[in-house]
Design an enzyme around this catalytic site. Structure first.
Site, PDB file in Angstrom:
ATOM      1  CB  CYS A  12       5.883   2.971  -4.221  1.00 28.91           C
ATOM      2  SG  CYS A  12       6.010   2.673  -2.472  1.00 28.91           S
ATOM      3  N   GLY A  33       0.704  -1.424   0.209  1.00 28.04           N
ATOM      4  CA  GLY A  33      -0.107   0.120   0.067  1.00 28.04           C
ATOM      5  C   GLY A  33       0.998   1.091  -0.012  1.00 28.04           C
ATOM      6  CB  CYS A  34       4.298   2.213  -1.239  1.00 24.00           C
ATOM      7  SG  CYS A  34       5.257   3.483  -1.035  1.00 24.00           S
ATOM      8  N   GLY A  35       1.918   4.820  -0.560  1.00 23.73           N
ATOM      9  CA  GLY A  35       1.345   5.925  -1.268  1.00 23.73           C
ATOM     10  C   GLY A  35       1.804   6.792  -2.333  1.00 23.73           C
TER      11      GLY A  35
END
Length: 282
Positions: free
Chosen positions: A127, A123-125
């Protein structure tokens, strides 16, 4: 590849009979054996061009793709989309999915500007964003005058929690809900940003106006969640945990009401209190 499979199988076998070790009230014991949430690489592909590869829970992928495209500014509205395709793929022997969107001719110009192709953590916002300008885009003002009472904040959190059906199976999953004053529409994922993207896509696909309610998150509030909520016009953002300093600054500048550390019996109100009637600065 074989080594990974062997390690995973060995780990599952070791935990399966009795559950994990747990430290509780000064004593060691065994915790409950709970199912682990599913996680796969999901590629968001628009007009044949990969925009992002995220580790995500592989359900509601049409909502995920639509919501991601909306909240990342890749499309301006649902009518720009002409089709969707979900394509299972295999990478190094592991399952993955391509969530493919197709746009009307002439609507793909934004894609090259926001193309993201690196794999990020869960869920890296942000990246794969390759510049400060892309990570900190123009602030979009939130203008909705929708309000909710102080008592509604706890009710919204409870409605979001009760809508987390997958969290009932395993606690290692986030939820994002849209509270309209009575009920909550909820989407879930191992990544909080993914959950909000899925919710945004669900709102768009169901024709629900995001300016007439509050976004409720089971997580902390970071700046990218504020940015995503602002892009769909949500006037109030509520989180179960703490906000970051940049999230607070962004919410203040955008005109968004930000509420954090929300529980049934209380919450912290940080910005634009006028949407909560009776608050001290109302």
């Amino acid at each position: 590849m074989t080594a990974i499979s062997d390690r995973t199988a060995a780990g599952d076998a070791a935990v399966a009979p009795t559950g994990p070790l747990r430290w509780q009230d000064g004593h060691w014991g065994r915790g409950r054996l709970l199912p682990s949430p599913e996680e796969q690489p999901v590629a968001i592909v628009i007009d044949g061009m990969s925009q992002a590869v995220l580790m995500a829970t592989p359900h509601d992928l049409r909502d995920f793709a639509v919501g991601f495209a909306l909240t990342e500014g890749l499309i301006a509205s649902l009518d720009e989309i002409t089709g969707f395709e979900e394509m299972p793929v295999e990478v190094q022997g592991l399952p993955a999915v391509e969530a493919r969107l197709w746009l009307k001719p002439g609507h793909a110009a934004r894609l090259a500007e926001r193309r993201r192709s690196m794999v990020g953590p869960v869920g890296c916002g942000l990246c794969g964003v390759d510049s400060i300008e892309a990570a900190l885009p123009q602030i979009l003002p939130v203008t909705s005058n929708w309000i909710m009472t102080a008592g509604d904040v706890g009710r919204a959190m409870a409605a979001m929690a009760s809508g987390q059906v997958r969290r009932a199976e395993t606690p290692a999953i986030h939820g994002a809900g849209f509270w309209d004053g009575e009920t909550a529409l909820v989407r879930e994922d191992v990544g909080r940003h993914n959950a909000l993207d899925k919710l945004s896509g669900a709102l768009a696909r169901q024709g629900i106006d995001a300016t007439r309610g509050a976004i409720v998150m089971s997580s902390r509030l970071s700046v990218d969640l504020v940015q995503k909520a602002a892009r769909i016009g949500a006037p109030i953002l509520i989180g179960a945990s703490a906000p970051t300093a940049l999230a607070l600054a962004w919410a203040e500048a955008a005109g968004m009401t930000l509420i954090a550390r929300a529980r049934a019996d209380g919450f912290d109100l940080y910005t634009h209190p006028g949407r909560i009637p009776g608050s001290p600065q109302d």
